[in-house]
Write an enzyme that holds these catalytic residues in place. Structure first.
Site, PDB file in Angstrom:
ATOM      1  N   LEU A  85       0.707  -1.715  -0.405  1.00 11.74           N
ATOM      2  CA  LEU A  85       0.421  -0.158   0.327  1.00 11.74           C
ATOM      3  C   LEU A  85       1.133   0.745  -0.029  1.00 11.74           C
ATOM      4  O   LEU A  85       0.312   2.428  -0.603  1.00 11.74           O
ATOM      5  CB  LEU A  85      -0.673  -0.244   0.944  1.00 11.74           C
ATOM      6  CG  LEU A  85      -2.405  -1.202   1.511  1.00 11.74           C
ATOM      7  CD1 LEU A  85      -2.715  -1.112   2.332  1.00 11.74           C
ATOM      8  CD2 LEU A  85      -3.040  -0.617  -0.225  1.00 11.74           C
TER       9      LEU A  85
ATOM     10  N   HIS B 253       9.767 -14.917   1.392  1.00 13.55           N
ATOM     11  CA  HIS B 253      10.627 -14.371   0.503  1.00 13.55           C
ATOM     12  C   HIS B 253      11.584 -15.176  -0.193  1.00 13.55           C
ATOM     13  O   HIS B 253      12.511 -14.453   0.066  1.00 13.55           O
ATOM     14  CB  HIS B 253      10.083 -12.915   0.683  1.00 13.55           C
ATOM     15  CG  HIS B 253      10.197 -12.157  -1.011  1.00 13.55           C
ATOM     16  ND1 HIS B 253      10.544 -11.192  -1.995  1.00 13.55           N
ATOM     17  CD2 HIS B 253      11.845 -12.190  -1.577  1.00 13.55           C
ATOM     18  CE1 HIS B 253      10.765 -10.818  -2.679  1.00 13.55           C
ATOM     19  NE2 HIS B 253      12.171 -11.072  -2.750  1.00 13.55           N
TER      20      HIS B 253
ATOM     21  N   ASN C  33       9.821  -9.072  -9.587  1.00 13.31           N
ATOM     22  CA  ASN C  33      10.323 -10.147  -9.104  1.00 13.31           C
ATOM     23  C   ASN C  33       9.655 -10.991  -8.013  1.00 13.31           C
ATOM     24  O   ASN C  33       8.942 -10.234  -6.803  1.00 13.31           O
ATOM     25  CB  ASN C  33      11.765  -8.702  -8.187  1.00 13.31           C
ATOM     26  CG  ASN C  33      12.250 -10.594  -7.258  1.00 13.31           C
ATOM     27  OD1 ASN C  33      12.770 -11.463  -7.594  1.00 13.31           O
ATOM     28  ND2 ASN C  33      12.864 -10.119  -6.015  1.00 13.31           N
TER      29      ASN C  33
ATOM     30  N   ASP D 111       0.085  -9.400  -5.578  1.00 14.35           N
ATOM     31  CA  ASP D 111       1.126  -9.291  -4.976  1.00 14.35           C
ATOM     32  C   ASP D 111       1.591  -7.669  -5.945  1.00 14.35           C
ATOM     33  O   ASP D 111       2.552  -6.722  -6.257  1.00 14.35           O
ATOM     34  CB  ASP D 111       2.292  -9.709  -5.548  1.00 14.35           C
ATOM     35  CG  ASP D 111       4.021  -9.011  -5.125  1.00 14.35           C
ATOM     36  OD1 ASP D 111       3.985  -7.852  -4.315  1.00 14.35           O
ATOM     37  OD2 ASP D 111       4.786  -9.246  -5.517  1.00 14.35           O
TER      38      ASP D 111
END
Lengths: 433, 310
Positions: free
Chosen positions: A68, A184, A283, A310
């Site tokens: 955000l 991640h 990515n 994402d």
């Protein structure tokens, strides 16, 4: 809302309650007050009545992976614009990643995010805290206070946790505070010099390649740590065939792993990058046909639990430049529903599975409310018109940024009505009077 | 050549965009222009009144000078901007700088830039023609063309020849343009070097990969050694320059397996004793300085074809 809202004649798809049939849904005082056979609920008790023949009525969609940008990069997105984009895309809740400026590694930032979200009122926001202070990979962030302030999970998303001992400790310590750890997965020493998927196209364009093993090595490490610590782990934005094979095997062994992918990984291949298209730079990078096929299969067979966008808003000044210098990521909130519906139309999975991937499972994984249309729960509801055709143009985007590789695509299927806690947060103009 | 043929490119971004006829047209034009450089008065008025900007973001002596000499021999006005002297170091983006340059109405911008795709980005944002003088590890089309010209001059043809390119194929834009150019013109191209420097899918550009230098060079008509960039040593690509020279350097021993009339080329600048034995670089089979001479002719041809054609 005086009198509430009656949703008539829609196809109610509520996997948790085993419902997939035409029903009427009554909303009163912010909650679902009745789900019943069409025509059995009196419209007189409702102030607003919608005839939803031909449309789907599903539990509010939950995007468990969005950026955000507030605080810090409000020129790209604010909590208000991002949650409005969520509502427009059919989402009633989003999980906000911590790579803001400053990083959400402490209770003050978490509380700020929640205050801004409440002020905007377009969607529930579940803050995700950082694993390490400043996401710099050195010291654990204050998980206890993050949790107390309202965080539901921790991750250093945007960056991997390179230090295996830190990841192990994060998994262990998160259990005290009932926080989900999100990985991640990226081995930076393999990916650092790359800008797109490793392969012939990267060679032709003269761009550094990111090999798929850069993701898979880290997926394997984090699965091993989750198994070793006996703690749950969630793998974010899975993009490769071999990552999925690793996750599938771990699930078979009983490791508490869940995983998500994003719509671009089941829709686009690396060919979208040709011509140095920075709108397709992300990515992990877009991969090959074989990876796309594997992602679709994994969504069907349960290896993947969730679709998360994402959503990564970037201004033109971060994208309109040399490919190597351009920012990674695309906006996704407003295209997730139509892109997922493509897979439903192509029979990769059924509408019920779509609702699991976009609502039921994200709620379960994050440990938050939602994902059902049970009587008595907060009325978070998404109405989808699966047939509605539209061209995705800059003009209709509600996000503050426009960085999408799907601009100009003719899409089919769209959220036309989004209701959060009994309040309408998005209504597609032209569909309702 | 097809009598209907007409060179119609506004930009020169890469040999991937050129047809064999385009390449043929450049080589023929360059051959006819080469004589100008040997005259007492080395100047023709062809591009009088044209403005050409050399926009170099990377250090370059030979390419920049070659373009400038070419432009001046055609009577164009040339201006040079280098990275340190430009506003890019003040934070201006390539696109903004390009728009400002456009406002001065240049006819052609010659760009050298460390990032792949930058020449195309520039071409997409300005009105002037763009010549790519090397973008990242993508292409260096004028170098590819001058190499084609040099081989054609020496051998009388390109089709059917075997070209061996030895060294850092992964990071060499010269190698990329040469593989594309030579294979388009009917030559076969064999590449070899440390496996760490052979990029994936290089076969799709038209090359075959050989595990050893000897295999790549066997029967070759042209041996091209590429510069090893010493500054890449943070990535462990090979153990040492010493070992590189021993296993991947072009030496007399390597030349012994090539065609007896094989020629040696190098895009320069040479690391003497690393990728190429100094005796070979200076020997009778070396066409390295001829490459430089032809570079001017090829660049005159490119400037003429994109700006002076009508």
């Amino acid at each position: 809302m005086p009198g509430g809202i009656l949703l008539k004649n829609g196809r109610v798809i509520d996997p948790v309650n085993g419902i997939d049939q035409i029903q009427d849904v009554l909303i009163a005082e912010g909650k679902i007050s009745a789900v019943a056979q069409p025509g059995t609920i009196s419209g007189q008790t409702a102030g607003l009545v919608y005839d939803l023949a031909g449309k789907w009525v599903v539990p509010g969609l939950i995007d468990m992976h969005v950026h955000l940008r507030e605080p810090g990069q409000e020129y790209k997105e604010t909590i208000a614009t991002g949650t409005l984009a969520a509502a427009a895309g059919g989402f009633t809740a989003v999980a906000a990643m911590p790579n803001t400026k400053p990083v959400n590694d402490n209770q003050a930032v978490t509380m700020f995010i929640l205050a801004k979200a409440a002020e905007a009122g377009f969607a529930r926001v579940y803050p995700v805290g950082a694993i390490s202070s400043g996401s710099n990979g050195e010291h654990l962030a204050e998980f206890g206070e993050l949790r107390q302030a309202g965080a539901v999970a921790v991750t250093d998303d945007g960056l991997p946790v390179g230090n295996s001992q830190l990841m192990r400790r994060a998994l262990e310590y998160a259990s005290n505070h009932d926080l989900l750890v999100i990985s991640h997965a990226e081995e930076l020493s393999l990916s650092r010099s790359g800008a797109m998927n490793h392969g012939a196209l990267a060679t032709r364009l003269g761009l550094g390649g990111i090999p798929h093993v850069a993701e898979e090595i880290m997926v394997y490490r984090d699965l091993a740590l989750a198994e070793f610590t006996r703690r749950p782990i969630h793998i974010a934005h899975v993009s490769t065939r071999e990552s999925l094979a690793l996750i599938r095997r771990a699930k078979e062994k009983g490791v508490a792993v869940t995983a998500e992918t994003a719509p671009h990984y089941f829709t686009l291949t690396e060919m979208a990058v040709d011509g140095y298209n920075t709108l397709a730079k992300m990515n992990p990078p877009l991969r090959t046909e074989a990876d796309v096929a594997a992602v679709r299969e994994a969504l069907r067979d349960g290896t993947l639990d969730a679709i998360a966008t994402d959503h990564a808003p970037h201004d033109e000044i971060d994208k309109d430049m040399e490919f190597d210098l351009a920012a990674n990521g695309i906006i996704g909130l407003e295209t997730a529903v139509p892109l997922t519906l493509r897979l439903v139309r192509e029979k990769h999975f059924d509408p019920r599975r779509m609702v699991e991937l976009l609502s039921v499972n994200p709620a379960r994984i994050l440990g938050v409310e939602g994902g059902t249309l049970s009587v008595g729960v907060p009325a978070d509801i998404t109405v989808i018109d699966p047939e509605k055709r539209f061209v995705f143009t800059e003009e209709i985007i509600q996000s503050k940024s426009r960085n999408s590789p799907f601009l100009g695509w003719e899409l089919q299927g769209r959220a036309v009505l989004t209701i959060m806690a009994g309040r309408i947060t998005w209504r597609q103009e032209g569909d309702f009077r | 050549m097809n009598p209907e043929y007409r060179f119609s490119h506004k930009h020169v971004l890469g040999l991937a965009d050129f047809s064999p006829e385009d390449i043929q047209a450049v080589l023929q034009t360059a051959e006819s222009f080469k004589e100008i450089s040997s005259r007492a008065i080395k100047k023709v008025p062809t591009l009088r009144g044209k403005t050409i900007i050399n926009f170099f973001f990377e250090p370059s002596t030979r390419t920049r000078l070659s373009f400038e000499v070419a432009a001046k021999r055609m009577s164009a006005d040339t201006f040079n901007i280098s990275n340190s002297g430009s506003s890019t170091v003040k934070g201006e983006t390539l696109i903004d700088t390009a728009r400002n340059l456009t406002a001065m109405n240049p006819d052609c911008i010659i760009l050298r830039h460390p990032l792949s795709g930058s020449a195309r980005l520039l071409a997409d944002h300005i009105n002037a023609s763009v010549i790519n003088a090397g973008d990242g590890t993508h292409e260096h089309p004028s170098q590819g063309l001058l190499d084609l010209m040099t081989v054609r001059e020496a051998k009388g043809r390109i089709a059917g020849l075997k070209i061996a390119i030895i060294g850092d194929i992964a990071h060499s834009r010269v190698a990329h343009s040469n593989i594309i150019g030579f294979s388009k013109m009917g030559a076969s191209v064999a590449v070899s070097g440390p496996a760490t420097l052979i990029p994936p899918g290089i076969e799709e550009l038209g090359a075959t990969v050989s595990r050893t230098v000897m295999k790549a060079v066997e029967g070759a008509d042209v041996i091209m050694a590429l510069r090893i960039q010493k500054e890449r040593q943070q990535d462990p690509l090979f153990p040492s320059l010493r070992e590189y020279a021993k296993f991947f350097g072009v030496s007399q021993k390597v030349m012994n397996v090539a065609s007896p009339e094989a020629i040696i080329m190098h895009p320069g600048p040479i690391n003497r004793g690393v990728e190429l034995d100094p005796k070979l670089a200076d020997g009778s089979r070396s066409l390295i300085l001829e490459q430089v001479t032809n570079g001017v002719a090829v660049r005159m041809a490119l400037l003429y074809l994109i700006m002076g054609g009508d």
